[in-house]
Design a protein around this motif. Structure first.
Motif, PDB file in Angstrom:
ATOM      1  N   THR A  42     -28.140   2.243 -39.439  1.00 33.21           N
ATOM      2  CA  THR A  42     -28.442   0.854 -39.783  1.00 33.21           C
ATOM      3  C   THR A  42     -27.482   0.320 -40.843  1.00 33.21           C
ATOM      4  N   SER A  43     -27.074   1.162 -41.785  1.00 32.20           N
ATOM      5  CA  SER A  43     -26.145   0.700 -42.822  1.00 32.20           C
ATOM      6  C   SER A  43     -24.798   0.314 -42.218  1.00 32.20           C
ATOM      7  N   VAL A  44     -24.326   1.122 -41.270  1.00 35.01           N
ATOM      8  CA  VAL A  44     -23.034   0.845 -40.640  1.00 35.01           C
ATOM      9  C   VAL A  44     -23.116  -0.392 -39.750  1.00 35.01           C
ATOM     10  N   LEU A  45     -24.171  -0.484 -38.956  1.00 33.29           N
ATOM     11  CA  LEU A  45     -24.297  -1.639 -38.068  1.00 33.29           C
ATOM     12  C   LEU A  45     -24.530  -2.917 -38.873  1.00 33.29           C
ATOM     13  N   PHE A  46     -25.279  -2.836 -39.971  1.00 34.01           N
ATOM     14  CA  PHE A  46     -25.440  -4.000 -40.846  1.00 34.01           C
ATOM     15  C   PHE A  46     -24.089  -4.453 -41.377  1.00 34.01           C
ATOM     16  N   ASN A  47     -23.279  -3.513 -41.804  1.00 30.93           N
ATOM     17  CA  ASN A  47     -21.956  -3.846 -42.326  1.00 30.93           C
ATOM     18  C   ASN A  47     -21.104  -4.562 -41.282  1.00 30.93           C
ATOM     19  N   HIS A  48     -21.267  -4.173 -40.015  1.00 30.23           N
ATOM     20  CA  HIS A  48     -20.484  -4.792 -38.937  1.00 30.23           C
ATOM     21  C   HIS A  48     -21.233  -5.928 -38.238  1.00 30.23           C
ATOM     22  N   ARG A  49     -22.384  -6.340 -38.818  1.00 30.90           N
ATOM     23  CA  ARG A  49     -23.129  -7.521 -38.353  1.00 30.90           C
ATOM     24  C   ARG A  49     -23.768  -7.321 -36.971  1.00 30.90           C
ATOM     25  N   TRP A  50     -24.457  -6.178 -36.851  1.00 30.15           N
ATOM     26  CA  TRP A  50     -25.214  -5.897 -35.634  1.00 30.15           C
ATOM     27  C   TRP A  50     -26.637  -5.503 -36.013  1.00 30.15           C
ATOM     28  N   ASP A  51     -27.603  -5.930 -35.207  1.00 31.05           N
ATOM     29  CA  ASP A  51     -29.010  -5.574 -35.393  1.00 31.05           C
ATOM     30  C   ASP A  51     -29.413  -4.477 -34.408  1.00 31.05           C
ATOM     31  N   MET A  79     -18.998  -5.646 -28.048  1.00 30.20           N
ATOM     32  CA  MET A  79     -18.615  -4.363 -28.633  1.00 30.20           C
ATOM     33  C   MET A  79     -17.263  -3.944 -28.050  1.00 30.20           C
ATOM     34  N   THR A  80     -16.226  -4.041 -28.852  1.00 33.04           N
ATOM     35  CA  THR A  80     -14.880  -3.687 -28.406  1.00 33.04           C
ATOM     36  C   THR A  80     -14.586  -2.216 -28.686  1.00 33.04           C
ATOM     37  N   GLU A  81     -13.536  -1.700 -28.080  1.00 29.18           N
ATOM     38  CA  GLU A  81     -13.147  -0.312 -28.317  1.00 29.18           C
ATOM     39  C   GLU A  81     -12.745  -0.084 -29.772  1.00 29.18           C
ATOM     40  N   SER A  82     -12.070  -1.059 -30.361  1.00 32.58           N
ATOM     41  CA  SER A  82     -11.640  -0.909 -31.754  1.00 32.58           C
ATOM     42  C   SER A  82     -12.843  -0.899 -32.706  1.00 32.58           C
ATOM     43  N   LEU A  83     -13.830  -1.753 -32.424  1.00 31.68           N
ATOM     44  CA  LEU A  83     -15.033  -1.765 -33.258  1.00 31.68           C
ATOM     45  C   LEU A  83     -15.819  -0.473 -33.085  1.00 31.68           C
ATOM     46  N   LEU A  84     -15.932   0.009 -31.855  1.00 32.06           N
ATOM     47  CA  LEU A  84     -16.644   1.261 -31.608  1.00 32.06           C
ATOM     48  C   LEU A  84     -15.968   2.416 -32.343  1.00 32.06           C
ATOM     49  N   SER A  85     -14.641   2.401 -32.351  1.00 23.77           N
ATOM     50  CA  SER A  85     -13.887   3.434 -33.064  1.00 23.77           C
ATOM     51  C   SER A  85     -14.130   3.347 -34.569  1.00 23.77           C
ATOM     52  N   GLN A  86     -14.202   2.135 -35.108  1.00 22.35           N
ATOM     53  CA  GLN A  86     -14.461   1.964 -36.534  1.00 22.35           C
ATOM     54  C   GLN A  86     -15.864   2.416 -36.897  1.00 22.35           C
ATOM     55  N   ILE A  87     -16.846   2.106 -36.042  1.00 22.87           N
ATOM     56  CA  ILE A  87     -18.222   2.546 -36.273  1.00 22.87           C
ATOM     57  C   ILE A  87     -18.284   4.066 -36.283  1.00 22.87           C
ATOM     58  N   ARG A  88     -17.587   4.689 -35.342  1.00 21.83           N
ATOM     59  CA  ARG A  88     -17.565   6.159 -35.304  1.00 21.83           C
ATOM     60  C   ARG A  88     -16.965   6.729 -36.595  1.00 21.83           C
ATOM     61  N   SER A  89     -15.857   6.141 -37.055  1.00 23.84           N
ATOM     62  CA  SER A  89     -15.208   6.615 -38.285  1.00 23.84           C
ATOM     63  C   SER A  89     -16.132   6.468 -39.486  1.00 23.84           C
ATOM     64  N   ASP A  90     -16.828   5.328 -39.567  1.00 25.44           N
ATOM     65  CA  ASP A  90     -17.757   5.095 -40.674  1.00 25.44           C
ATOM     66  C   ASP A  90     -18.902   6.101 -40.649  1.00 25.44           C
ATOM     67  N   LEU A  91     -19.462   6.326 -39.466  1.00 20.12           N
ATOM     68  CA  LEU A  91     -20.585   7.264 -39.353  1.00 20.12           C
ATOM     69  C   LEU A  91     -20.146   8.700 -39.655  1.00 20.12           C
ATOM     70  N   TYR A  92     -18.964   9.063 -39.227  1.00 17.66           N
ATOM     71  CA  TYR A  92     -18.475  10.427 -39.483  1.00 17.66           C
ATOM     72  C   TYR A  92     -18.396  10.680 -40.993  1.00 17.66           C
ATOM     73  N   SER A  93     -17.931   9.672 -41.730  1.00 14.42           N
ATOM     74  CA  SER A  93     -17.828   9.843 -43.185  1.00 14.42           C
ATOM     75  C   SER A  93     -19.200   9.991 -43.827  1.00 14.42           C
ATOM     76  N   LEU A  94     -20.220   9.343 -43.236  1.00 15.62           N
ATOM     77  CA  LEU A  94     -21.578   9.436 -43.778  1.00 15.62           C
ATOM     78  C   LEU A  94     -22.275  10.730 -43.388  1.00 15.62           C
ATOM     79  N   PHE A  95     -22.029  11.209 -42.175  1.00 11.28           N
ATOM     80  CA  PHE A  95     -22.698  12.417 -41.706  1.00 11.28           C
ATOM     81  C   PHE A  95     -21.993  13.703 -42.135  1.00 11.28           C
ATOM     82  N   TYR A  96     -20.673  13.691 -42.176  1.00  8.84           N
ATOM     83  CA  TYR A  96     -19.954  14.961 -42.329  1.00  8.84           C
ATOM     84  C   TYR A  96     -18.965  15.022 -43.493  1.00  8.84           C
TER      85      TYR A  96
END
Length: 207
Positions: A42-51, A79-96
């Motif tokens: 939710t923190s990552v999606l909020f940052n990128h303006r998604w509910d 949802m573009t490929e570049s945004l999906l890639s950024q979301i993945r990068s953000d989540l990876y930093s939070l999880f791992y």
């Protein structure tokens, strides 16, 4: 052999999405279960303006966790490929990579949500333990506010409460959020005498 073992233990984070008519189905697969998955997402999606409108957590027999999210952009964006890639990068930093959610939000100038008060005098909260279920049900009705799900999941995370599933329904500017939750320590329903008052006080502090 050592190299093979190292590859097996490498953290896994797969993200994919399926566009739908008005929403997007987001699938996130993790190599291990962890408290606060929805909180971080939710923190990552909020940052990128998604509910997030719905969320369901599933654990495979091999221990991998697969979470499904029905999401919608605040701005009707795709949802573009570049945004999906950024979301993945953000989540990876939070999880791992050890980055905290608070640090992530500060870096993206979103730290105000950590202390925000909604101020909804008509907000209502119901908590109950159905006899026929292994989970506690939590129902929240309040005005629809971007980022409110993040604040709710943050409260649950800090109380050690695990979210099994979540659904949101909006009507006339109001939203009804329904959660199935349990304690992360024992996997049992929330104690009505101990946890119910603590959870209620935590949520009412910002609603």
């Amino acid at each position: 052999m050592a190299q093979v073992m190292q590859e097996i233990k490498k953290p896994i984070l797969h993200i994919s999405c399926v566009p739908r008519k008005d929403t997007t189905l987001l699938k996130i697969s993790l190599s291990q279960d962890d408290l606060g998955i929805l909180y971080r997402v939710t923190s990552v999606l909020f940052n990128h303006r998604w509910d997030i409108l719905e969320a369901v957590a599933e654990t495979a027999s091999d221990g991998h966790v697969q979470d499904l999210f029905v999401i919608r952009s605040w701005d009707n964006a795709e949802m573009t490929e570049s945004l999906l890639s950024q979301i993945r990068s953000d989540l990876y930093s939070l999880f791992y990579e050890g980055k905290s959610v608070a640090m992530y939000l500060r870096e993206n100038a979103k730290e105000e949500i950590l202390v925000r008060k909604i101020g909804d005098s008509e907000a209502s909260l119901k908590l109950y333990n159905p006899i026929s279920s292994d989970f506690t049900v939590m129902d929240l009705r309040m005005k629809d506010t971007p980022g409110i799900l993040f604040q709710i999941t943050e409260a649950l995370y800090h109380l050690g409460i695990d979210i099994i599933s979540f659904t949101a329904n909006s009507f006339d500017g109001k939203i009804r959020d329904s959660f199935l939750v349990r304690t992360s320590l024992t996997g049992e329903k929330l104690d009505e005498k101990l946890m119910f008052p603590m959870l209620r006080a935590k949520l009412e502090s910002f609603l």
